[in-house]
Design a protein around this motif. Sequence first.
Motif, PDB file in Angstrom:
ATOM      1  N   LEU A 154      32.072  45.871  33.075  1.00 23.93           N
ATOM      2  CA  LEU A 154      31.791  44.506  33.523  1.00 23.93           C
ATOM      3  C   LEU A 154      32.735  44.045  34.633  1.00 23.93           C
ATOM      4  CD1 LEU A 154      30.918  42.577  30.237  1.00 23.93           C
ATOM      5  CD2 LEU A 154      29.428  42.918  32.212  1.00 23.93           C
ATOM      6  N   GLN A 155      34.021  44.366  34.500  1.00 19.56           N
ATOM      7  CA  GLN A 155      34.993  43.846  35.442  1.00 19.56           C
ATOM      8  C   GLN A 155      35.074  44.652  36.733  1.00 19.56           C
ATOM      9  OE1 GLN A 155      37.025  41.034  35.398  1.00 19.56           O
ATOM     10  NE2 GLN A 155      35.683  40.444  33.732  1.00 19.56           N
ATOM     11  N   VAL A 156      34.850  45.962  36.665  1.00 18.34           N
ATOM     12  CA  VAL A 156      35.071  46.792  37.853  1.00 18.34           C
ATOM     13  C   VAL A 156      33.904  47.713  38.166  1.00 18.34           C
ATOM     14  CG1 VAL A 156      36.558  48.530  38.916  1.00 18.34           C
ATOM     15  CG2 VAL A 156      37.579  46.725  37.501  1.00 18.34           C
ATOM     16  N   LEU A 157      33.500  48.535  37.193  1.00 23.80           N
ATOM     17  CA  LEU A 157      32.561  49.616  37.498  1.00 23.80           C
ATOM     18  C   LEU A 157      31.187  49.092  37.901  1.00 23.80           C
ATOM     19  CD1 LEU A 157      33.513  52.122  34.647  1.00 23.80           C
ATOM     20  CD2 LEU A 157      34.241  52.168  37.039  1.00 23.80           C
ATOM     21  N   LEU A 158      30.617  48.169  37.114  1.00 20.28           N
ATOM     22  CA  LEU A 158      29.300  47.640  37.461  1.00 20.28           C
ATOM     23  C   LEU A 158      29.306  46.896  38.801  1.00 20.28           C
ATOM     24  CD1 LEU A 158      27.828  46.379  34.054  1.00 20.28           C
ATOM     25  CD2 LEU A 158      26.952  48.235  35.475  1.00 20.28           C
ATOM     26  N   PRO A 159      30.272  45.980  39.048  1.00 25.08           N
ATOM     27  CA  PRO A 159      30.270  45.323  40.364  1.00 25.08           C
ATOM     28  C   PRO A 159      30.337  46.288  41.537  1.00 25.08           C
ATOM     29  CG  PRO A 159      31.695  44.136  38.858  1.00 25.08           C
ATOM     30  CD  PRO A 159      31.284  45.396  38.160  1.00 25.08           C
ATOM     31  N   ARG A 160      31.194  47.315  41.431  1.00 24.84           N
ATOM     32  CA  ARG A 160      31.309  48.267  42.534  1.00 24.84           C
ATOM     33  C   ARG A 160      30.085  49.172  42.629  1.00 24.84           C
ATOM     34  NH1 ARG A 160      34.068  45.295  45.547  1.00 24.84           N
ATOM     35  NH2 ARG A 160      36.344  45.318  45.309  1.00 24.84           N
TER      36      ARG A 160
ATOM     37  N   ILE B   3      27.024  48.377  41.784  1.00 22.63           N
ATOM     38  CA  ILE B   3      25.938  47.561  42.328  1.00 22.63           C
ATOM     39  C   ILE B   3      26.176  47.262  43.800  1.00 22.63           C
ATOM     40  CG2 ILE B   3      24.948  45.229  42.224  1.00 22.63           C
ATOM     41  CD1 ILE B   3      25.261  45.501  39.136  1.00 22.63           C
ATOM     42  N   GLU B   4      27.423  47.055  44.168  1.00 22.33           N
ATOM     43  CA  GLU B   4      27.748  46.810  45.571  1.00 22.33           C
ATOM     44  C   GLU B   4      27.338  48.017  46.423  1.00 22.33           C
ATOM     45  OE1 GLU B   4      31.456  44.626  47.709  1.00 22.33           O
ATOM     46  OE2 GLU B   4      31.961  46.407  46.521  1.00 22.33           O
ATOM     47  N   ALA B   5      27.520  49.224  45.881  1.00 23.62           N
ATOM     48  CA  ALA B   5      27.129  50.428  46.618  1.00 23.62           C
ATOM     49  C   ALA B   5      25.611  50.591  46.658  1.00 23.62           C
ATOM     50  CB  ALA B   5      27.768  51.655  45.976  1.00 23.62           C
ATOM     51  N   ALA B   6      24.927  50.222  45.572  1.00 24.42           N
ATOM     52  CA  ALA B   6      23.479  50.411  45.503  1.00 24.42           C
ATOM     53  C   ALA B   6      22.716  49.308  46.221  1.00 24.42           C
ATOM     54  CB  ALA B   6      23.028  50.473  44.042  1.00 24.42           C
ATOM     55  N   SER B   7      23.280  48.090  46.216  1.00 18.80           N
ATOM     56  CA  SER B   7      22.576  46.947  46.813  1.00 18.80           C
ATOM     57  C   SER B   7      23.589  45.968  47.404  1.00 18.80           C
ATOM     58  CB  SER B   7      21.713  46.248  45.754  1.00 18.80           C
ATOM     59  OG  SER B   7      21.029  45.154  46.297  1.00 18.80           O
TER      60      SER B   7
ATOM     61  N   VAL C 126      22.049  40.600  42.019  1.00 13.98           N
ATOM     62  CA  VAL C 126      21.734  41.841  41.310  1.00 13.98           C
ATOM     63  C   VAL C 126      22.658  42.015  40.107  1.00 13.98           C
ATOM     64  CG1 VAL C 126      21.644  44.363  41.478  1.00 13.98           C
ATOM     65  CG2 VAL C 126      20.828  42.951  43.379  1.00 13.98           C
ATOM     66  N   LEU C 127      23.947  41.749  40.276  1.00 14.54           N
ATOM     67  CA  LEU C 127      24.883  41.840  39.155  1.00 14.54           C
ATOM     68  C   LEU C 127      24.475  40.878  38.043  1.00 14.54           C
ATOM     69  CD1 LEU C 127      27.494  42.902  37.871  1.00 14.54           C
ATOM     70  CD2 LEU C 127      28.733  41.107  39.108  1.00 14.54           C
ATOM     71  N   ALA C 128      24.059  39.678  38.419  1.00  9.92           N
ATOM     72  CA  ALA C 128      23.628  38.705  37.422  1.00  9.92           C
ATOM     73  C   ALA C 128      22.444  39.233  36.623  1.00  9.92           C
ATOM     74  CB  ALA C 128      23.268  37.384  38.105  1.00  9.92           C
ATOM     75  N   TRP C 129      21.466  39.841  37.310  1.00 12.94           N
ATOM     76  CA  TRP C 129      20.301  40.368  36.608  1.00 12.94           C
ATOM     77  C   TRP C 129      20.673  41.534  35.693  1.00 12.94           C
ATOM     78  CZ3 TRP C 129      15.787  38.376  35.661  1.00 12.94           C
ATOM     79  CH2 TRP C 129      15.272  37.394  36.496  1.00 12.94           C
ATOM     80  N   VAL C 130      21.499  42.434  36.167  1.00 11.99           N
ATOM     81  CA  VAL C 130      21.879  43.600  35.357  1.00 11.99           C
ATOM     82  C   VAL C 130      22.618  43.161  34.095  1.00 11.99           C
ATOM     83  CG1 VAL C 130      23.318  45.681  35.279  1.00 11.99           C
ATOM     84  CG2 VAL C 130      21.912  45.207  37.297  1.00 11.99           C
TER      85      VAL C 130
ATOM     86  N   SER D  32      20.894  54.117  41.609  1.00 13.37           N
ATOM     87  CA  SER D  32      19.916  53.069  41.873  1.00 13.37           C
ATOM     88  C   SER D  32      20.152  51.901  40.927  1.00 13.37           C
ATOM     89  CB  SER D  32      18.490  53.597  41.678  1.00 13.37           C
ATOM     90  OG  SER D  32      18.236  53.846  40.306  1.00 13.37           O
ATOM     91  N   VAL D  33      19.660  50.741  41.324  1.00 11.72           N
ATOM     92  CA  VAL D  33      19.814  49.555  40.479  1.00 11.72           C
ATOM     93  C   VAL D  33      19.106  49.741  39.149  1.00 11.72           C
ATOM     94  CG1 VAL D  33      19.241  47.107  40.262  1.00 11.72           C
ATOM     95  CG2 VAL D  33      20.150  47.984  42.420  1.00 11.72           C
ATOM     96  N   TRP D  34      17.888  50.291  39.164  1.00 12.72           N
ATOM     97  CA  TRP D  34      17.155  50.462  37.916  1.00 12.72           C
ATOM     98  C   TRP D  34      17.815  51.487  36.997  1.00 12.72           C
ATOM     99  CZ3 TRP D  34      14.300  46.912  36.122  1.00 12.72           C
ATOM    100  CH2 TRP D  34      13.590  46.063  36.980  1.00 12.72           C
ATOM    101  N   GLY D  35      18.416  52.508  37.563  1.00  9.76           N
ATOM    102  CA  GLY D  35      19.168  53.445  36.733  1.00  9.76           C
ATOM    103  C   GLY D  35      20.341  52.772  36.058  1.00  9.76           C
ATOM    104  N   VAL D  36      21.006  51.879  36.791  1.00  4.00           N
ATOM    105  CA  VAL D  36      22.122  51.127  36.219  1.00  4.00           C
ATOM    106  C   VAL D  36      21.629  50.211  35.098  1.00  4.00           C
ATOM    107  CG1 VAL D  36      23.890  49.391  36.704  1.00  4.00           C
ATOM    108  CG2 VAL D  36      23.487  51.237  38.336  1.00  4.00           C
ATOM    109  N   VAL D  37      20.483  49.583  35.286  1.00  7.54           N
ATOM    110  CA  VAL D  37      19.923  48.705  34.253  1.00  7.54           C
ATOM    111  C   VAL D  37      19.672  49.483  32.966  1.00  7.54           C
ATOM    112  CG1 VAL D  37      17.897  47.346  33.583  1.00  7.54           C
ATOM    113  CG2 VAL D  37      18.889  47.059  35.851  1.00  7.54           C
TER     114      VAL D  37
END
Length: 429
Positions: A48-54, A56-60, A67-71, A123-128
């Motif tokens: 939540l604090q580091v890995l997802l934001p970074r 998502i930043e790379a993917a979108s 996008v972070l809010a949706w995930v 990809s964003v959907w893979g992250v979801v």
Amino acid sequence: MLVSAIPPVTPRELPAALAEPVKRVGALWVALISLVNLALWMGYIGPLQVLLPRQIEAASPVGKETVLAWVTGIGAAVAMVANPLAGALSDRTTSRFGRRHPWTLAGALLGALGMAFLAFQGSVWGVVVGWCLVQAGLNALQASLTAGVPDHVPVNQRGAVSGWIGVPQTLGVVIAVVLVTMVATSIQSGYLLIAALIPLFALPFVLTTPDPRLPAEYRPPFDLRGFLRGFWISPRAHPDFAWAWLTRFLMQLGNALALLYLLYFLTDAVHYEQLFPGQRAEDGLLVLILIYTAAVVLTTVAFGAVSDRLGRRKALVTASGVISAVPMVLMAVWQDWPVVMGGAVLMGVGYGIYLSVDNALVTQVLPAATGRAKDLGVINIANSGPQVISPVIAGPIVAGLGGYPVLYLTAGLLSLLGAVFVRRIRTVP
């Protein structure tokens, strides 16, 4: 409606799995359940604090906040279902290994598999999908661990034990951020490292601590309609449970709003990387987390023990809400690095008090011993629900409805409301 086949018995005849605990738990039990909680919160916070934001930043990179809010919102929706469902199923589990331990281990393994899956997503959907797997596993783990306190700890020890269990929640923030920013060299290795640690930290508790078996004759017959209806706990029949739920929901929503965009807040509002050339916003985030952690650790165990001695939980929860609101207001008015550091101290003190005292308070308003994990799972919706709602509230505010000042004022107001509503609980002093 679920019809119980449990024969009428006196409390003395109840099996150990359902009886109210009277023997104080020892230091080893507290240490081992705390170790699993450390793994649990590393699993939540590292992404939540580091890995997802970074990631998502790379993917979108365009619209990363949305996008972070949706995930995170979709993952929290999974958590809202997984936590009470796993809790209800563990309440009915008659395994010879106990009611809770099978779910602790299964949740740890599923959470680890979700982390490993996330490590290879671009990809964003893979992250979801990966984050939903992680949420399902970790919430099953959390449901079983949360029930461990009313299962094993007498009422007059719950404040102190909740305090000790709360310390790993905060240490998990620090350790997770250190691991994924300093030890791991990439997003992928960060996920894989946490994936390995979650089951490793869970195994000692599962293998060495008692977990009384629920005799099959005490498990009511299964009826789908009754099972589903059991998740509704009437506010009219159990008003204190309802007020405890609402208090936690408001406090956690305020906290979620304050933390969701903290990394982006340091980058875009405080301009940390411009203030300190050569450093990353993640470095500033780690400093804040260390300050926050020190404040939480110094308060959570002490105030848990104080609440046990005084027997007065509500006043301390009220104090924690007021203290937590102060730094949010400060951050709304001044987006300066010294102010943010001071806010981290106050937020740590407020949350440290809240963490131990509210957990103990909640265990005292549960409707019945037969559904402890399910009822605590319903309470835990007040933890995960704000993760669903906070992106819906925070995204538009940050994007154009006042920005970070309005966001943090809103967070402070919600914390104050939680501090007020806890006073409506009647059966707990």
